[in-house]
Design a protein around this motif. Sequence first.
Motif, PDB file in Angstrom:
ATOM      1  N   UNK A 125       0.834  -1.192   0.000  1.00  0.00           N
ATOM      2  CA  UNK A 125       0.000   0.000   0.000  1.00  0.00           C
ATOM      3  C   UNK A 125       0.872   1.246   0.000  1.00  0.00           C
ATOM      4  N   UNK A 126       0.260   2.387   0.012  1.00  0.00           N
ATOM      5  CA  UNK A 126       1.013   3.637  -0.002  1.00  0.00           C
ATOM      6  C   UNK A 126       0.211   4.747   0.647  1.00  0.00           C
ATOM      7  N   UNK A 127       0.870   5.843   0.956  1.00  0.00           N
ATOM      8  CA  UNK A 127       0.169   6.970   1.557  1.00  0.00           C
ATOM      9  C   UNK A 127       0.816   8.269   1.128  1.00  0.00           C
ATOM     10  N   UNK A 128      -0.011   9.292   1.108  1.00  0.00           N
ATOM     11  CA  UNK A 128       0.421  10.647   0.782  1.00  0.00           C
ATOM     12  C   UNK A 128       0.056  11.545   1.953  1.00  0.00           C
ATOM     13  N   UNK A 129       1.063  12.223   2.503  1.00  0.00           N
ATOM     14  CA  UNK A 129       0.829  13.150   3.603  1.00  0.00           C
ATOM     15  C   UNK A 129       0.670  14.562   3.067  1.00  0.00           C
ATOM     16  N   UNK A 130      -0.191  15.318   3.727  1.00  0.00           N
ATOM     17  CA  UNK A 130      -0.409  16.712   3.371  1.00  0.00           C
ATOM     18  C   UNK A 130      -0.883  17.425   4.633  1.00  0.00           C
ATOM     19  N   UNK A 131      -0.265  18.569   4.939  1.00  0.00           N
ATOM     20  CA  UNK A 131      -0.723  19.351   6.084  1.00  0.00           C
ATOM     21  C   UNK A 131      -0.496  20.834   5.801  1.00  0.00           C
ATOM     22  N   UNK A 132      -1.269  21.651   6.494  1.00  0.00           N
ATOM     23  CA  UNK A 132      -1.202  23.096   6.279  1.00  0.00           C
ATOM     24  C   UNK A 132      -1.528  23.826   7.575  1.00  0.00           C
ATOM     25  N   UNK A 156      -8.201  11.367   9.100  1.00  0.00           N
ATOM     26  CA  UNK A 156      -8.532  12.646   9.732  1.00  0.00           C
ATOM     27  C   UNK A 156      -7.369  13.622   9.736  1.00  0.00           C
ATOM     28  N   UNK A 157      -6.137  13.128   9.704  1.00  0.00           N
ATOM     29  CA  UNK A 157      -4.973  14.018   9.707  1.00  0.00           C
ATOM     30  C   UNK A 157      -4.618  14.524   8.313  1.00  0.00           C
ATOM     31  N   UNK A 158      -5.421  14.167   7.295  1.00  0.00           N
ATOM     32  CA  UNK A 158      -5.177  14.638   5.940  1.00  0.00           C
ATOM     33  C   UNK A 158      -4.413  13.676   5.060  1.00  0.00           C
ATOM     34  N   UNK A 159      -3.968  12.557   5.616  1.00  0.00           N
ATOM     35  CA  UNK A 159      -3.230  11.563   4.834  1.00  0.00           C
ATOM     36  C   UNK A 159      -4.173  10.802   3.915  1.00  0.00           C
ATOM     37  N   UNK A 160      -3.748  10.628   2.671  1.00  0.00           N
ATOM     38  CA  UNK A 160      -4.471   9.779   1.730  1.00  0.00           C
ATOM     39  C   UNK A 160      -3.803   8.410   1.779  1.00  0.00           C
ATOM     40  N   UNK A 161      -4.551   7.395   2.211  1.00  0.00           N
ATOM     41  CA  UNK A 161      -4.022   6.052   2.411  1.00  0.00           C
ATOM     42  C   UNK A 161      -4.584   5.120   1.347  1.00  0.00           C
ATOM     43  N   UNK A 162      -3.688   4.549   0.564  1.00  0.00           N
ATOM     44  CA  UNK A 162      -4.049   3.572  -0.448  1.00  0.00           C
ATOM     45  C   UNK A 162      -3.688   2.203   0.130  1.00  0.00           C
ATOM     46  N   UNK A 163      -4.690   1.416   0.435  1.00  0.00           N
ATOM     47  CA  UNK A 163      -4.504   0.172   1.169  1.00  0.00           C
ATOM     48  C   UNK A 163      -3.870  -0.920   0.299  1.00  0.00           C
ATOM     49  N   UNK A 164      -3.172  -1.861   0.952  1.00  0.00           N
ATOM     50  CA  UNK A 164      -2.684  -3.021   0.209  1.00  0.00           C
ATOM     51  C   UNK A 164      -3.871  -3.726  -0.456  1.00  0.00           C
ATOM     52  N   UNK A 165      -3.633  -4.320  -1.607  1.00  0.00           N
ATOM     53  CA  UNK A 165      -4.735  -4.949  -2.329  1.00  0.00           C
ATOM     54  C   UNK A 165      -4.235  -6.146  -3.136  1.00  0.00           C
ATOM     55  N   UNK A 166      -5.149  -7.047  -3.424  1.00  0.00           N
ATOM     56  CA  UNK A 166      -4.864  -8.187  -4.286  1.00  0.00           C
ATOM     57  C   UNK A 166      -4.919  -7.713  -5.734  1.00  0.00           C
ATOM     58  N   UNK A 167      -4.133  -8.343  -6.595  1.00  0.00           N
ATOM     59  CA  UNK A 167      -4.052  -7.946  -8.001  1.00  0.00           C
ATOM     60  C   UNK A 167      -5.418  -7.776  -8.673  1.00  0.00           C
ATOM     61  N   UNK A 168      -6.392  -8.663  -8.438  1.00  0.00           N
ATOM     62  CA  UNK A 168      -7.698  -8.485  -9.094  1.00  0.00           C
ATOM     63  C   UNK A 168      -8.448  -7.209  -8.672  1.00  0.00           C
ATOM     64  N   UNK A 169      -8.029  -6.585  -7.563  1.00  0.00           N
ATOM     65  CA  UNK A 169      -8.706  -5.366  -7.091  1.00  0.00           C
ATOM     66  C   UNK A 169      -8.080  -4.095  -7.668  1.00  0.00           C
ATOM     67  N   UNK A 170      -7.086  -4.244  -8.549  1.00  0.00           N
ATOM     68  CA  UNK A 170      -6.429  -3.089  -9.159  1.00  0.00           C
ATOM     69  C   UNK A 170      -7.436  -2.278  -9.958  1.00  0.00           C
ATOM     70  N   UNK A 171      -7.397  -0.951  -9.761  1.00  0.00           N
ATOM     71  CA  UNK A 171      -8.234  -0.033 -10.532  1.00  0.00           C
ATOM     72  C   UNK A 171      -7.364   1.118 -11.010  1.00  0.00           C
TER      73      UNK A 171
END
Length: 119
Positions: A38-45, A74-89
């Motif tokens: 999975x992956x995540x993107x942090x953003x704060x201001x 809630x802290x503004x992070x966009x979290x892309x969860x781990x996923x199985x290959x068939x769930x790829x979009x």
Amino acid sequence: MLYDLDALTLTDNYDNHARGPNFVMEPPPKLEFSNSSGGWLDCSATGIPQPTISWLTADGQLVGDIMGVRRVLLNGTLYLMPFQAPMYRQDIHNTIYRCVASNIVGQIVSRDVQIRAGA
């Protein structure tokens, strides 16, 4: 000792007035991650009042949670969860996102973040 009450009031108002958002942490221009981690993107201001953080897709749509796939924390992070290959979009895992910080004064939008999930 005499105080100039008008000057004190003016200073207090200046210190407490509303200020537009300013990024403290802007997301990177690119994020590559594996589907198993999975992956995540942090953003704060900062700003007065404290800005809220949201995310937009490449076409300007507000990003929302997708159960088991993507969450906006809630802290503004966009979290892309781990996923199985068939769930790829492609519209979620190989696309562009932008962070938006907004309050009553205005809003700022981050640079484009190109994300790509791989095996």
